[in-house]
Design a protein around this motif. Structure first.
Motif, short mmCIF file in Angstrom:
data_model
loop_
_atom_site.label_atom_id
_atom_site.label_comp_id
_atom_site.label_asym_id
_atom_site.label_seq_id
_atom_site.Cartn_x
_atom_site.Cartn_y
_atom_site.Cartn_z
N HIS A 65 0.81 -1.15 0.04
CA HIS A 65 0.14 -0.09 0.17
C HIS A 65 0.87 1.22 -0.10
O HIS A 65 0.58 2.18 -0.72
CB HIS A 65 -1.04 -0.02 1.31
CG HIS A 65 -1.89 1.09 1.08
ND1 HIS A 65 -1.56 2.37 1.93
CD2 HIS A 65 -3.08 1.60 0.37
CE1 HIS A 65 -2.69 3.00 1.79
NE2 HIS A 65 -3.47 2.90 0.84
N GLU A 66 2.00 1.17 0.75
CA GLU A 66 2.80 2.41 0.86
C GLU A 66 3.32 2.56 -0.71
O GLU A 66 3.50 3.63 -0.97
CB GLU A 66 3.95 2.06 1.94
CG GLU A 66 4.92 3.24 1.93
CD GLU A 66 4.05 4.48 2.33
OE1 GLU A 66 4.58 5.63 2.15
OE2 GLU A 66 3.08 4.51 3.40
N GLN A 67 3.79 1.57 -1.29
CA GLN A 67 4.38 1.79 -2.66
C GLN A 67 3.35 2.34 -3.56
O GLN A 67 3.65 3.15 -4.23
CB GLN A 67 4.87 0.41 -3.10
CG GLN A 67 6.18 0.06 -2.69
CD GLN A 67 6.65 -1.34 -3.35
OE1 GLN A 67 6.06 -2.10 -3.45
NE2 GLN A 67 7.74 -1.24 -3.64
N ILE A 68 2.13 1.58 -3.50
CA ILE A 68 0.99 2.34 -4.49
C ILE A 68 0.62 3.69 -4.17
O ILE A 68 0.31 4.24 -5.26
CB ILE A 68 -0.36 1.20 -4.08
CG1 ILE A 68 0.20 -0.16 -4.66
CG2 ILE A 68 -1.26 1.71 -4.80
CD1 ILE A 68 -0.97 -1.16 -4.41
N ARG A 69 0.66 3.94 -2.96
CA ARG A 69 0.23 5.36 -2.63
C ARG A 69 1.16 6.29 -3.12
O ARG A 69 0.91 7.56 -3.19
CB ARG A 69 -0.27 5.81 -1.18
CG ARG A 69 0.89 5.40 -0.34
CD ARG A 69 0.11 5.59 1.22
NE ARG A 69 1.24 6.26 2.05
CZ ARG A 69 0.85 7.53 2.39
NH1 ARG A 69 -0.26 8.19 2.22
NH2 ARG A 69 1.73 8.24 2.89
N GLN A 70 2.34 5.86 -3.72
CA GLN A 70 3.48 6.84 -4.29
C GLN A 70 3.12 7.30 -5.54
O GLN A 70 3.73 8.26 -6.00
CB GLN A 70 4.69 6.06 -3.94
CG GLN A 70 5.35 5.74 -2.72
CD GLN A 70 5.46 6.98 -1.58
OE1 GLN A 70 5.71 8.18 -2.11
NE2 GLN A 70 4.91 6.90 -0.56
N ARG A 83 -8.10 1.80 -7.06
CA ARG A 83 -9.90 1.67 -6.73
C ARG A 83 -10.11 0.06 -6.64
O ARG A 83 -10.83 -0.12 -5.92
CB ARG A 83 -10.45 2.53 -7.69
CG ARG A 83 -10.69 3.89 -7.75
CD ARG A 83 -11.34 4.79 -8.63
NE ARG A 83 -11.24 6.01 -8.41
CZ ARG A 83 -11.03 7.01 -9.51
NH1 ARG A 83 -10.78 6.62 -10.78
NH2 ARG A 83 -10.74 8.15 -9.42
N VAL A 84 -9.54 -0.67 -7.94
CA VAL A 84 -10.08 -1.77 -8.00
C VAL A 84 -9.51 -2.66 -6.98
O VAL A 84 -9.91 -3.53 -6.41
CB VAL A 84 -9.79 -2.46 -9.43
CG1 VAL A 84 -9.74 -3.92 -9.36
CG2 VAL A 84 -10.72 -1.76 -10.56
N PHE A 85 -8.01 -2.55 -6.55
CA PHE A 85 -7.28 -3.33 -5.82
C PHE A 85 -7.89 -3.06 -4.16
O PHE A 85 -8.18 -4.00 -3.54
CB PHE A 85 -5.92 -2.63 -5.69
CG PHE A 85 -4.91 -3.56 -4.96
CD1 PHE A 85 -4.56 -5.03 -5.20
CD2 PHE A 85 -4.35 -2.92 -3.85
CE1 PHE A 85 -3.77 -5.66 -4.67
CE2 PHE A 85 -3.56 -3.96 -2.80
CZ PHE A 85 -3.35 -5.20 -3.54
N LEU A 86 -8.18 -1.90 -3.90
CA LEU A 86 -8.42 -1.40 -2.51
C LEU A 86 -9.97 -1.57 -2.08
O LEU A 86 -10.33 -2.01 -1.09
CB LEU A 86 -8.07 -0.05 -1.93
CG LEU A 86 -6.71 0.04 -1.94
CD1 LEU A 86 -5.94 1.45 -1.71
CD2 LEU A 86 -5.74 -0.91 -1.09
N SER A 87 -10.89 -1.45 -3.34
CA SER A 87 -12.31 -1.52 -2.84
C SER A 87 -12.50 -3.02 -2.70
O SER A 87 -13.68 -3.03 -2.21
CB SER A 87 -13.22 -0.94 -4.04
OG SER A 87 -12.96 -1.74 -5.25
#
Length: 156
Positions: A65-70, A83-87
């Motif tokens: 998640h930390e990498q994705i939010r970068q 959106r697809v991954f976290l929802s």
């Protein structure tokens, strides 16, 4: 998860192997015994690619998640992926019997009914419909030896 002082791997062991448990009537899966210790303190199950589910230990999910939010919020591709991954993400602690309750929406996404394949994929576990896994594996085995050098140059 290397120990920076020695370069050795700390308490990390990759998820390995293929197991074929069954979902019970409540949509619960008994996790393979080899995976339980790493997942016992918490996990996240979410949509994976190729219509399977990804199961991450909480620490690995937090790292991802930390990498994705970068990724830049200005990137439509990054927003769509996030959106697809976290929802679809669902955090849980397996029960004392090592069971994981898989939400109905995720079961529908992966086409899970009764027979499943649970595979170790290094830093994550994947849950597949058993027939879908067999079809995918049969298709991939054909090109497996041809792609080793291309995907992992110098490793073999």
């Amino acid at each position: 998860m290397a120990d920076e002082s020695t370069g050795a791997f700390a308490s990390y062991a990759p998820f390995l192997g293929t197991y074929t448990p069954r979902l019970d009537d409540k949509g619960r899966l008994i996790l393979p015994a080899k995976f339980r210790a790493q997942l016992a303190s918490g996990l996240v199950v979410t949509r994976g690619q190729e219509r399977c589910l990804f199961v991450f230990p909480m620490s690995e999910f937090q790292r991802m998640h930390e990498q994705i939010r970068q990724a830049p919020v200005t990137s439509k591709q990054a927003r769509d992926y996030l959106r697809v991954f976290l929802s679809g993400a669902h955090d849980e602690i397996p029960d004392k019997q090592g069971r994981l309750a898989i939400p109905s929406a995720l079961r529908a996404y992966a086409g899970l009914d009764r027979d499943v394949a649970v595979i170790g994929a290094g830093t994550r576990v994947e849950i597949w419909d058993a027939a879908a896994w067999e079809a995918y594996l049969a298709e991939q085995v054909e090109s497996y030896s041809d792609t080793a050098e291309e995907v992992f140059p110098g490793a073999f």
